[in-house]
Design a protein around this motif. Structure first.
Motif, short mmCIF file in Angstrom:
data_model
loop_
_atom_site.label_atom_id
_atom_site.label_comp_id
_atom_site.label_asym_id
_atom_site.label_seq_id
_atom_site.Cartn_x
_atom_site.Cartn_y
_atom_site.Cartn_z
N ASP A 59 7.42 1.90 4.86
CA ASP A 59 6.04 2.27 4.51
C ASP A 59 6.11 2.95 3.01
O ASP A 59 6.28 3.99 2.86
N LYS A 60 5.55 2.09 2.29
CA LYS A 60 5.77 2.63 0.77
C LYS A 60 4.35 3.39 0.44
O LYS A 60 3.36 3.38 1.00
N PRO A 61 4.44 4.38 -0.66
CA PRO A 61 3.34 5.10 -0.97
C PRO A 61 2.35 4.22 -1.78
O PRO A 61 2.60 3.26 -2.41
N PHE A 62 1.07 4.59 -1.58
CA PHE A 62 0.03 3.89 -2.07
C PHE A 62 -0.02 3.68 -3.44
O PHE A 62 0.28 4.55 -4.09
N ARG A 63 -0.26 2.42 -4.01
CA ARG A 63 -0.48 2.36 -5.48
C ARG A 63 -1.73 1.87 -5.88
O ARG A 63 -2.07 1.79 -7.03
N GLU A 64 -2.58 1.68 -5.10
CA GLU A 64 -4.15 1.41 -5.37
C GLU A 64 -5.04 2.46 -4.44
O GLU A 64 -4.79 2.97 -3.52
N GLY A 65 -6.34 2.39 -5.10
CA GLY A 65 -7.36 3.10 -4.62
C GLY A 65 -7.19 4.46 -4.97
O GLY A 65 -6.23 5.32 -5.54
N PRO A 66 -8.00 5.64 -4.10
CA PRO A 66 -8.22 7.06 -4.24
C PRO A 66 -6.78 7.96 -3.98
O PRO A 66 -6.56 8.96 -4.42
N VAL A 72 2.40 9.38 -1.05
CA VAL A 72 2.55 9.07 0.38
C VAL A 72 2.24 7.76 0.84
O VAL A 72 1.48 6.82 -0.07
N GLY A 73 2.68 7.42 1.99
CA GLY A 73 2.10 5.84 2.38
C GLY A 73 1.10 6.05 3.51
O GLY A 73 0.71 7.25 3.68
N TRP A 74 1.06 5.01 4.46
CA TRP A 74 0.02 5.13 5.55
C TRP A 74 0.43 6.17 6.43
O TRP A 74 -0.37 6.65 7.06
N ASP A 230 -10.19 1.73 7.71
CA ASP A 230 -10.58 3.29 7.47
C ASP A 230 -9.15 4.03 7.29
O ASP A 230 -8.37 3.79 8.02
N PRO A 231 -9.35 4.87 6.31
CA PRO A 231 -10.21 5.37 5.53
C PRO A 231 -10.52 4.20 4.14
O PRO A 231 -9.70 3.68 3.81
N ALA A 232 -11.61 4.24 3.93
CA ALA A 232 -12.07 3.54 2.69
C ALA A 232 -11.38 3.47 1.56
O ALA A 232 -11.13 4.86 1.00
N GLY A 233 -10.92 2.44 1.02
CA GLY A 233 -10.00 2.62 -0.36
C GLY A 233 -8.71 2.78 -0.33
O GLY A 233 -8.04 2.69 -1.32
N ALA A 234 -8.39 2.95 1.13
CA ALA A 234 -6.74 2.84 1.24
C ALA A 234 -6.32 1.74 1.16
O ALA A 234 -6.72 0.76 1.73
N PHE A 235 -4.94 1.41 0.66
CA PHE A 235 -4.42 0.11 0.45
C PHE A 235 -2.89 0.42 0.99
O PHE A 235 -2.09 0.35 0.14
#
Length: 255
Positions: A59-66, A72-74, A230-235
């Motif tokens: 579970d990798k850290p977010f690279r896109e969005g807010p 942190v990841g999901w 949900d949440p919006a903007g999370a990738f």
């Protein structure tokens, strides 16, 4: 739970396959006379075996969005789990070899081969703790390879090592349908990698041989990613390190 990387110790079915294959070979060896084989030439064959595929899923850290850059990841801090599965493997092979006499009873063999295998090995796993609602899965559906092989032949037996380019048809995915956070992502398709292996080929007649081999495939990293509901903007992004081991017995016809 993480399983052993060794397919023979982790899967009793593979040990049973080896014992059965070796027993069948010994039985045929008693019935068929040994031949001082000439290994130069081309061949085609079919094979049947057992495949075990494995994926280390992170579970990798977010690279896109807010949420990008937060580290942190999901499910929070990056975490890795493993999934695996087995299936039958049915394949076909084409190849050519050249024999080089060494002045003694044996001979060195150099050649190339290509093969296709149909399989359906994969599995799924849930993340621990707070990530228990998140399930990741993968599947290796087909493999192909273009390999060089080198070996040493002694009368009717050829012992060889082999390696080269590999291609696999791979599906990966992850999902979390437990509110308030919900997502379903996927990825995969055709992936390139490498393959290494070893085997022994036993010439049971002038134009036929039995081939026992173990091939290890590594397809590198395959991502499952996309926009969360949900949440919006999370990738969310789940990286799969995909490997497969195929243990097989084949019949080759030499021409």
């Amino acid at each position: 739970m993480r399983r052993s990387d060794c397919p023979l110790s982790a899967r009793p079915i593979l040990r049973n396959f080896i014992c059965t294959a070796l027993g069948a070979t010994a039985f045929l060896a008693c019935l068929l006379p040994a031949a001082a084989a000439d290994w130069s030439g081309c061949y085609g064959g079919v094979s049947l075996g057992v495949a075990r595929a494995k994926s280390d899923i992170t579970d990798k850290p977010f690279r896109e969005g807010p949420f990008a850059g937060a580290g942190v990841g999901w499910n929070g801090a990056p975490h890795t789990v493993s999934a695996d599965g087995t299936s039958a493997a049915l394949g076909g092979t084409l190849g050519c070899d050249r024999q080089f006499q060494n002045g003694g009873d044996g001979a060195f063999i150099l050649g190339a081969a290509m093969d296709l295998s149909a399989l359906n090995a994969g599995g799924d796993v849930s993340f621990p703790g707070a990530g228990a609602d998140t399930t990741a899965d993968f599947k290796v559906k087909n493999t192909a390879s273009l390999r060089l092989r080198a070996g040493y032949a002694q009368d009717d037996k050829l012992f060889y090592v082999t390696g080269g380019y590999a291609r696999g048809d791979i599906d990966v995915g992850a999902r979390d349908h437990a509110p308030p956070a919900m997502m379903e992502v996927s990825g995969g398709g055709g992936r390139s990698g490498w393959v290494l292996g070893a085997g022994v080929e036993w010439r049971i007649a002038e134009n036929r041989s039995l081939d026992f081999s173990l091939l290890h495939y590594d397809f590198g990293s395959v991502s499952a990613t996309g926009a969360a509901e949900d949440p919006a903007g999370a990738f969310p992004r789940f990286e799969n390190e995909v490997t497969a081991d195929v243990l097989r017995v084949g019949m080759n016809w030499h021409f």
